[in-house]
Motif scaffolding. Structure first.
Motif, PDB file in Angstrom:
ATOM      1  N   PHE A  44       0.838  -1.203   0.000  1.00  0.00           N
ATOM      2  CA  PHE A  44       0.000   0.000   0.000  1.00  0.00           C
ATOM      3  C   PHE A  44       0.877   1.258   0.000  1.00  0.00           C
ATOM      4  CE2 PHE A  44      -2.656   3.165   2.286  1.00  0.00           C
ATOM      5  CZ  PHE A  44      -3.677   3.274   1.349  1.00  0.00           C
ATOM      6  N   ALA A  45       1.914   1.260   0.841  1.00  0.00           N
ATOM      7  CA  ALA A  45       2.835   2.404   0.887  1.00  0.00           C
ATOM      8  C   ALA A  45       3.510   2.582  -0.469  1.00  0.00           C
ATOM      9  CB  ALA A  45       3.872   2.200   1.987  1.00  0.00           C
ATOM     10  N   PHE A  46       3.883   1.483  -1.102  1.00  0.00           N
ATOM     11  CA  PHE A  46       4.490   1.544  -2.431  1.00  0.00           C
ATOM     12  C   PHE A  46       3.539   2.201  -3.432  1.00  0.00           C
ATOM     13  CE2 PHE A  46       4.613  -0.504  -6.618  1.00  0.00           C
ATOM     14  CZ  PHE A  46       5.841  -0.061  -7.061  1.00  0.00           C
ATOM     15  N   LYS A  47       2.276   1.787  -3.405  1.00  0.00           N
ATOM     16  CA  LYS A  47       1.288   2.332  -4.334  1.00  0.00           C
ATOM     17  C   LYS A  47       1.047   3.822  -4.103  1.00  0.00           C
ATOM     18  CE  LYS A  47      -1.085  -2.002  -5.230  1.00  0.00           C
ATOM     19  NZ  LYS A  47      -2.301  -2.794  -5.028  1.00  0.00           N
ATOM     20  N   LEU A  48       1.243   4.274  -2.877  1.00  0.00           N
ATOM     21  CA  LEU A  48       1.092   5.698  -2.570  1.00  0.00           C
ATOM     22  C   LEU A  48       2.335   6.513  -2.945  1.00  0.00           C
ATOM     23  CD1 LEU A  48      -0.653   5.581   0.921  1.00  0.00           C
ATOM     24  CD2 LEU A  48      -1.678   6.206  -1.273  1.00  0.00           C
ATOM     25  N   GLY A  49       3.400   5.825  -3.346  1.00  0.00           N
ATOM     26  CA  GLY A  49       4.608   6.522  -3.755  1.00  0.00           C
ATOM     27  C   GLY A  49       5.693   6.582  -2.691  1.00  0.00           C
ATOM     28  N   TYR A  50       5.535   5.806  -1.624  1.00  0.00           N
ATOM     29  CA  TYR A  50       6.505   5.827  -0.531  1.00  0.00           C
ATOM     30  C   TYR A  50       7.432   4.609  -0.518  1.00  0.00           C
ATOM     31  CZ  TYR A  50       3.547   9.533   1.263  1.00  0.00           C
ATOM     32  OH  TYR A  50       2.835  10.697   1.397  1.00  0.00           O
ATOM     33  N   GLY A  51       7.493   3.898  -1.618  1.00  0.00           N
ATOM     34  CA  GLY A  51       8.290   2.679  -1.668  1.00  0.00           C
ATOM     35  C   GLY A  51       9.768   2.897  -1.390  1.00  0.00           C
ATOM     36  N   HIS A  52      10.348   3.913  -2.021  1.00  0.00           N
ATOM     37  CA  HIS A  52      11.788   4.139  -1.835  1.00  0.00           C
ATOM     38  C   HIS A  52      12.089   4.573  -0.405  1.00  0.00           C
ATOM     39  CE1 HIS A  52      15.770   5.974  -2.142  1.00  0.00           C
ATOM     40  NE2 HIS A  52      15.946   5.095  -3.118  1.00  0.00           N
ATOM     41  N   GLY A  53      11.293   5.459   0.139  1.00  0.00           N
ATOM     42  CA  GLY A  53      11.504   5.910   1.517  1.00  0.00           C
ATOM     43  C   GLY A  53      11.336   4.786   2.518  1.00  0.00           C
ATOM     44  N   LEU A  54      10.330   3.932   2.291  1.00  0.00           N
ATOM     45  CA  LEU A  54      10.115   2.788   3.180  1.00  0.00           C
ATOM     46  C   LEU A  54      11.288   1.828   3.094  1.00  0.00           C
ATOM     47  CD1 LEU A  54       8.413   1.087   5.108  1.00  0.00           C
ATOM     48  CD2 LEU A  54       7.170   0.212   3.108  1.00  0.00           C
ATOM     49  N   ILE A  93      12.179  -5.698   2.166  1.00  0.00           N
ATOM     50  CA  ILE A  93      12.884  -4.914   1.140  1.00  0.00           C
ATOM     51  C   ILE A  93      12.832  -5.659  -0.193  1.00  0.00           C
ATOM     52  CG2 ILE A  93      15.157  -4.083   0.390  1.00  0.00           C
ATOM     53  CD1 ILE A  93      15.735  -3.528   3.411  1.00  0.00           C
ATOM     54  N   GLY A  94      13.050  -6.966  -0.158  1.00  0.00           N
ATOM     55  CA  GLY A  94      13.008  -7.769  -1.379  1.00  0.00           C
ATOM     56  C   GLY A  94      11.650  -7.714  -2.060  1.00  0.00           C
ATOM     57  N   LYS A  95      10.583  -7.790  -1.290  1.00  0.00           N
ATOM     58  CA  LYS A  95       9.239  -7.725  -1.877  1.00  0.00           C
ATOM     59  C   LYS A  95       8.966  -6.348  -2.473  1.00  0.00           C
ATOM     60  CE  LYS A  95       7.100 -11.522   0.458  1.00  0.00           C
ATOM     61  NZ  LYS A  95       6.096 -12.328  -0.140  1.00  0.00           N
ATOM     62  N   LEU A  96       9.462  -5.313  -1.820  1.00  0.00           N
ATOM     63  CA  LEU A  96       9.307  -3.966  -2.381  1.00  0.00           C
ATOM     64  C   LEU A  96      10.073  -3.836  -3.700  1.00  0.00           C
ATOM     65  CD1 LEU A  96       9.498  -1.937   0.924  1.00  0.00           C
ATOM     66  CD2 LEU A  96       7.579  -1.894  -0.695  1.00  0.00           C
ATOM     67  N   GLN A  97      11.229  -4.461  -3.789  1.00  0.00           N
ATOM     68  CA  GLN A  97      11.995  -4.424  -5.033  1.00  0.00           C
ATOM     69  C   GLN A  97      11.268  -5.200  -6.128  1.00  0.00           C
ATOM     70  OE1 GLN A  97      15.789  -5.735  -3.359  1.00  0.00           O
ATOM     71  NE2 GLN A  97      16.626  -3.703  -3.766  1.00  0.00           N
ATOM     72  N   ILE A  98      10.614  -6.291  -5.762  1.00  0.00           N
ATOM     73  CA  ILE A  98       9.822  -7.039  -6.743  1.00  0.00           C
ATOM     74  C   ILE A  98       8.683  -6.167  -7.281  1.00  0.00           C
ATOM     75  CG2 ILE A  98       8.188  -8.971  -6.986  1.00  0.00           C
ATOM     76  CD1 ILE A  98      10.069 -10.543  -5.065  1.00  0.00           C
ATOM     77  N   LEU A  99       8.111  -5.342  -6.397  1.00  0.00           N
ATOM     78  CA  LEU A  99       7.039  -4.445  -6.824  1.00  0.00           C
ATOM     79  C   LEU A  99       7.549  -3.349  -7.761  1.00  0.00           C
ATOM     80  CD1 LEU A  99       5.087  -3.974  -3.470  1.00  0.00           C
ATOM     81  CD2 LEU A  99       4.300  -5.194  -5.520  1.00  0.00           C
ATOM     82  N   GLY A 100       8.847  -3.073  -7.711  1.00  0.00           N
ATOM     83  CA  GLY A 100       9.406  -2.085  -8.625  1.00  0.00           C
ATOM     84  C   GLY A 100      10.254  -1.008  -7.989  1.00  0.00           C
ATOM     85  N   VAL A 101      10.494  -1.091  -6.690  1.00  0.00           N
ATOM     86  CA  VAL A 101      11.348  -0.096  -6.042  1.00  0.00           C
ATOM     87  C   VAL A 101      12.785  -0.354  -6.466  1.00  0.00           C
ATOM     88  CG1 VAL A 101      12.235   0.766  -3.845  1.00  0.00           C
ATOM     89  CG2 VAL A 101       9.831   0.156  -4.056  1.00  0.00           C
ATOM     90  N   GLU A 102      13.394   0.658  -7.059  1.00  0.00           N
ATOM     91  CA  GLU A 102      14.817   0.546  -7.389  1.00  0.00           C
ATOM     92  C   GLU A 102      15.586   1.080  -6.203  1.00  0.00           C
ATOM     93  OE1 GLU A 102      15.913   2.130 -11.157  1.00  0.00           O
ATOM     94  OE2 GLU A 102      14.066   1.448 -12.097  1.00  0.00           O
ATOM     95  N   TYR A 103      16.298   0.198  -5.539  1.00  0.00           N
ATOM     96  CA  TYR A 103      16.984   0.605  -4.314  1.00  0.00           C
ATOM     97  C   TYR A 103      18.273  -0.175  -4.157  1.00  0.00           C
ATOM     98  CZ  TYR A 103      18.000   1.728   0.481  1.00  0.00           C
ATOM     99  OH  TYR A 103      18.616   2.178   1.615  1.00  0.00           O
ATOM    100  N   SER A 104      19.297   0.548  -3.766  1.00  0.00           N
ATOM    101  CA  SER A 104      20.573  -0.055  -3.414  1.00  0.00           C
ATOM    102  C   SER A 104      21.117   0.736  -2.242  1.00  0.00           C
ATOM    103  CB  SER A 104      21.542  -0.005  -4.581  1.00  0.00           C
ATOM    104  OG  SER A 104      22.816  -0.468  -4.166  1.00  0.00           O
ATOM    105  N   ARG A 105      21.600   0.057  -1.249  1.00  0.00           N
ATOM    106  CA  ARG A 105      22.117   0.788  -0.087  1.00  0.00           C
ATOM    107  C   ARG A 105      23.453   1.454  -0.360  1.00  0.00           C
ATOM    108  NH1 ARG A 105      23.485  -3.794   4.322  1.00  0.00           N
ATOM    109  NH2 ARG A 105      21.471  -4.504   3.667  1.00  0.00           N
ATOM    110  N   TYR A 106      24.068   1.161  -1.487  1.00  0.00           N
ATOM    111  CA  TYR A 106      25.379   1.730  -1.793  1.00  0.00           C
ATOM    112  C   TYR A 106      25.267   2.901  -2.717  1.00  0.00           C
ATOM    113  CZ  TYR A 106      26.580  -2.697   0.255  1.00  0.00           C
ATOM    114  OH  TYR A 106      26.665  -3.759   1.109  1.00  0.00           O
TER     115      TYR A 106
END
Length: 71
Positions: free
Chosen positions: A17-27, A58-71
């Motif tokens: 739900f947070a991802f759909k609202l646009g908060y995926g990267h922040g989460l 974090i993995g599930k959020l990336q599957i949804l489409g969040v592009e994220y890398s801690r580096y």
């Protein structure tokens, strides 16, 4: 066990739900910080243990489409 499963499932749904609202990267960034500093004891540890593994979230959020890398 069923209650723990249900609670964890709800967390994944809340993350989506947070991802759909646009908060995926922040989460994802916040979850990454939490994963690096898990609580040692007390109330926070008890709450932390009822949630799904932070890296799984974090993995599930990336599957949804969040592009994220801690580096």
């Amino acid at each position: 066990m069923l209650v723990l499963y249900s609670g964890r499932k709800n967390e994944f749904e809340a993350d989506e739900f947070a991802f759909k609202l646009g908060y995926g990267h922040g989460l994802t960034a916040t979850l990454d910080i939490i994963a690096q500093h898990p609580p040692a004891h007390g109330l926070w540890k008890a709450l932390y243990s009822t949630h799904p593994d932070t890296n799984d979230r974090i993995g599930k959020l990336q599957i949804l489409g969040v592009e994220y890398s801690r580096y």
